[in-house]
Design a protein around this motif. Structure first.
Motif, PDB file in Angstrom:
ATOM      1  N   VAL A   1       0.868  -1.181   0.000  1.00 47.28           N
ATOM      2  CA  VAL A   1       0.000   0.000   0.000  1.00 47.28           C
ATOM      3  C   VAL A   1       0.902   1.227   0.000  1.00 47.28           C
ATOM      4  O   VAL A   1       1.749   1.370   0.882  1.00 47.28           O
ATOM      5  CB  VAL A   1      -0.930   0.021   1.234  1.00 47.28           C
ATOM      6  N   VAL A   2       0.733   2.094  -0.999  1.00 44.36           N
ATOM      7  CA  VAL A   2       1.601   3.265  -1.110  1.00 44.36           C
ATOM      8  C   VAL A   2       0.773   4.536  -1.290  1.00 44.36           C
ATOM      9  O   VAL A   2      -0.354   4.493  -1.780  1.00 44.36           O
ATOM     10  CB  VAL A   2       2.610   3.135  -2.274  1.00 44.36           C
ATOM     11  N   GLU A   3       1.381   5.651  -0.909  1.00 39.65           N
ATOM     12  CA  GLU A   3       0.723   6.941  -1.049  1.00 39.65           C
ATOM     13  C   GLU A   3       1.091   7.563  -2.386  1.00 39.65           C
ATOM     14  O   GLU A   3       2.269   7.617  -2.764  1.00 39.65           O
ATOM     15  CB  GLU A   3       1.152   7.870   0.083  1.00 39.65           C
ATOM     16  N   VAL A   4       0.074   8.011  -3.088  1.00 40.90           N
ATOM     17  CA  VAL A   4       0.254   8.729  -4.351  1.00 40.90           C
ATOM     18  C   VAL A   4      -0.649   9.956  -4.294  1.00 40.90           C
ATOM     19  O   VAL A   4      -1.876   9.822  -4.194  1.00 40.90           O
ATOM     20  CB  VAL A   4      -0.118   7.856  -5.576  1.00 40.90           C
ATOM     21  N   ASP A   5      -0.050  11.118  -4.315  1.00 40.05           N
ATOM     22  CA  ASP A   5      -0.786  12.386  -4.273  1.00 40.05           C
ATOM     23  C   ASP A   5      -1.777  12.458  -3.109  1.00 40.05           C
ATOM     24  O   ASP A   5      -2.919  12.904  -3.265  1.00 40.05           O
ATOM     25  CB  ASP A   5      -1.522  12.631  -5.600  1.00 40.05           C
ATOM     26  N   GLY A   6      -1.351  11.980  -1.949  1.00 38.56           N
ATOM     27  CA  GLY A   6      -2.176  12.086  -0.751  1.00 38.56           C
ATOM     28  C   GLY A   6      -3.172  10.969  -0.546  1.00 38.56           C
ATOM     29  O   GLY A   6      -3.819  10.895   0.499  1.00 38.56           O
ATOM     30  N   ASP A   7      -3.339  10.078  -1.524  1.00 37.71           N
ATOM     31  CA  ASP A   7      -4.234   8.923  -1.397  1.00 37.71           C
ATOM     32  C   ASP A   7      -3.405   7.656  -1.320  1.00 37.71           C
ATOM     33  O   ASP A   7      -2.295   7.596  -1.856  1.00 37.71           O
ATOM     34  CB  ASP A   7      -5.186   8.832  -2.592  1.00 37.71           C
TER      35      ASP A   7
END
Length: 136
Positions: free
Chosen positions: A92-98
């Motif tokens: 699970v990774v963060e991309v642009d705050g999501d």
């Protein structure tokens, strides 16, 4: 959020270049387990489900992905593992705050609810899965 724009960026984080949105493909399972989900097709034709994870569920989703990895490596090949990102090797990774996770797309079959629970053959299949799960 602009899903059509973000899908390529999310895909790149997971090592999937040039993902295109496939709105024509229904996703099996329960949509309420994610904030948002969509099917993307890679340049090689492989399909993936990109799932936006709600913040309170991040630790749980990471744990579940880890368990699925363990089951898959123990020979339970029906457990389809989630992808890891290409730099930190996280599920699970963060991309642009999501927060996002990606899994290979598996074609589902629409079930006639609630009648399908009375299909007798499903009991044997479920028992087989449970036995393999216990062995793994």
């Amino acid at each position: 959020m602009s899903e059509k724009k973000d899908i390529k960026k999310i895909g790149c984080v997971f090592g999937l270049e040039g993902l295109v949105l496939r709105e024509d493909l229904p996703i099996a399972g329960s949509p309420e387990r994610t904030e948002y989900r969509v099917v993307g097709e890679g340049v090689n034709g492989k399909l993936f489900v990109l799932e936006q994870v709600a913040s309170p569920l991040i630790a749980h989703k990471r744990h579940m992905a880890h368990v699925i990895d363990l089951l898959n490596s123990a020979g339970l090949n029906k457990a389809v593992p989630y992808l890891r990102d290409s730099t930190q090797h996280e599920h699970v990774v963060e991309v642009d705050g999501d927060h996002w996770q990606v899994v290979p797309f598996v074609t589902g079959v629409p079930l006639s609810r609630p009648d399908y629970v009375f299909d007798h053959w499903r009991g044997g299949v479920l028992a087989d899965v449970l036995l393999k799960l216990r062995a793994a």
